[in-house]
Design an enzyme around this catalytic site. Structure first.
Site, mmCIF file in Angstrom:
data_model
loop_
_atom_site.group_PDB
_atom_site.id
_atom_site.type_symbol
_atom_site.label_atom_id
_atom_site.label_comp_id
_atom_site.label_asym_id
_atom_site.label_seq_id
_atom_site.Cartn_x
_atom_site.Cartn_y
_atom_site.Cartn_z
ATOM 1 N N ASP A 43 36.292 6.481 -9.069
ATOM 2 C CA ASP A 43 35.008 6.667 -9.768
ATOM 3 C C ASP A 43 33.862 5.999 -9.011
ATOM 4 O O ASP A 43 33.938 4.807 -8.681
ATOM 5 C CB ASP A 43 35.046 6.032 -11.163
ATOM 6 C CG ASP A 43 35.963 6.735 -12.130
ATOM 7 O OD1 ASP A 43 36.905 7.401 -11.679
ATOM 8 O OD2 ASP A 43 35.747 6.607 -13.338
ATOM 9 N N GLU A 290 35.450 11.511 -20.666
ATOM 10 C CA GLU A 290 35.186 10.277 -19.939
ATOM 11 C C GLU A 290 33.826 10.328 -19.234
ATOM 12 O O GLU A 290 33.257 11.380 -18.993
ATOM 13 C CB GLU A 290 36.278 10.065 -18.891
ATOM 14 C CG GLU A 290 37.686 10.215 -19.480
ATOM 15 C CD GLU A 290 38.749 9.639 -18.591
ATOM 16 O OE1 GLU A 290 39.171 8.516 -18.877
ATOM 17 O OE2 GLU A 290 39.154 10.289 -17.611
#
Ligand code: FRU
Length: 434
Positions: A43, A290
């Site tokens: 990420d 998410e």
């Protein structure tokens, strides 16, 4: 304020199809470049301002990444190291003169270890603080697996510095917890031992000038005990019946609002936040939405979130990728799924796990990381034939056309586009220019 919870319904999700060329990531080349051989990252997000614009600081492009240092540089253990990465995750940063993706330099850890309240640092966002010269807030998820799952959206603050040779940070010595899953607006650990409560994304809402924070959450209630009613189902085709297990999909996109005045004081502590009803729920559809984030464009509010093939419930299916919802009436919706289905960019079925954690910037540039790429001619579902990524994917661009999106451009690996230069000494009332 009127808040409205919109739904991603089973009927919407039945329209999700992999491999539509307008909503599918390009197949990534086997010979993709790696940013740094000693570190694996996933990420990632660009340094930005509170309005969502990617900014440069003194001419430098800066990004943060979840990272692990490689233990075995020979890559002999790379599958194990990659798949257990969440247990060692920390936030690091990169800087580059060009943003082209070719010249990222690894800067190492961002937070001092004294800031860690729990063992893992998971996703959030790195935001220049409005009205300051160089104060920067790292919003992130403070996470622990034991003795019970703990996951607390948090922030650590520091200062950014740069000269002709590079970028460095100071501060980030302590952490402030923002809010916790409350069992009322979202599921807590007692209701759902697998609850998700993470990935804080703060921003200023252009309509009211207030600071809000989006986050990944689940619908409150005991795991598996939900009834999937007509609102969750939507308009289903004749004869279609909801499959067993649908109620194990209970994702939501949570939102909290910060007290007026707190942002200017840099006060992000628990008593400054109020959790509101979630913006979107996916009850009966999917258990994870998410890294939610928002783009304001042409009077539309676009809400993007990433989700997995493996977290769909009740026999539904769709690719790993970025999904989205759009509102014509501002932040609080109602929202409808983009492209009717919600799918914005999914992985191609030839490489179903090639990318993840897509993040859409205000101009529609989408950055993601490479997860696992099947070797040419090999079974895309056999882990032994994967090439592990741990580095940034090609940046792509999507065109946002009202309630539809289209893949329009493919750019370099890890290429970043800034919308603004950070104005050192920026005025408090600076507004986005794009
Ligand atoms: C998305 C995600 C985030 C979390 C991080 C942990 O890829 O699952 O929700 O913060 O990864 O690695």
């Amino acid at each position: 304020m009127t808040s409205y919870t919109s739904r991603w319904t089973i009927a919407d999700a039945l329209k999700v199809h992999a491999d539509d060329p307008t909503t599918t990531m390009p197949v990534i080349d086997q010979d993709f470049p790696t940013m740094d051989e000693a570190v694996m990252i996933w990420d990632t997000g660009a340094l930005r301002n509170i309005h969502g614009q990617t900014v440069t600081f003194k001419g430098w492009h800066v990004i943060w990444s979840l990272a692990v240092d490689k233990i075995d540089l020979s890559d002999a253990d790379i599958y194990d190291e990659w798949h257990s990465r969440n247990d060692r995750a920390y936030i690091g940063y990169w800087f580059s003169k060009t943003g082209s993706g070719d010249d990222w330099q690894w800067g190492g850890r961002l937070l001092k270890t004294t800031a860690d309240l729990r063992p893992h640092e998971w996703s959030g966002g790195l935001v220049m603080r409005e009205g300051t010269g160089n104060v920067v807030d790292m919003f992130y998820t403070s996470e622990a697996d034991s003795p019970v799952n703990q996951s607390v959206p948090s922030v650590s603050s520091g200062q950014i510095y740069a000269d002709a040779n590079g970028v460095w940070f100071d501060g980030f010595e302590t952490t402030t917890e923002m809010f916790s899953a409350d069992g009322v607006h979202n599921a807590n650990a007692q209701q759902d031992e697998y609850f998700d409560f993470r990935d804080p994304h703060p921003f200023m809402n252009p309509d009211d000038g207030r600071i809000y924070c989006l986050y990944e959450s689940n619908v409150p209630g005991m795991r598996g005990a939900f009834t999937i009613g007509s609102e969750e189902q939507g308009v289903l085709p004749p004869g279609f019946s909801v499959s067993a297990g649908a109620q194990y999909g209970a994702a939501s996109i949570g939102i909290a609002v910060l007290d007026d005045g707190a942002y200017k004081r840099g006060d992000f502590s628990r008593d400054q936040w109020t959790q509101l009803d979630p913006l979107v729920t996916a009850l009966g559809v999917n258990d994870q939405m998410e890294r939610p984030h928002v783009v304001f464009k042409d009077n539309y509010t676009y809400l993007f979130t990433i989700s997995h093939h493996s977290t769909y419930s009740g026999g539904l299916s769709g690719p790993d990728g970025v999904y989205g919802f759009v509102s014509e009436t501002g932040l609080f919706g109602p929202y409808k799924p983009l492209n009717s289905s919600g799918l914005v960019l999914g992985n191609p079925s030839a490489a179903p796990y090639e990318t993840y954690s897509h993040f859409v910037d205000p101009d529609g540039y989408v950055q993601a990381f490479i997860d696992t790429l099947p070797a040419p001619g090999n079974d895309p579902n056999n882990p032994q034939t994967f090439r592990i990524g741990g580095t940034l994917a090609p940046t792509v661009k999507i065109s946002l056309e009202g309630d539809r999106t289209f893949l329009s451009e493919v750019h370099g690996y890890g290429q970043i586009y800034a919308q603004a230069a950070w104005p050192v000494g920026a005025a408090w009332d600076h507004r986005p220019t794009v």
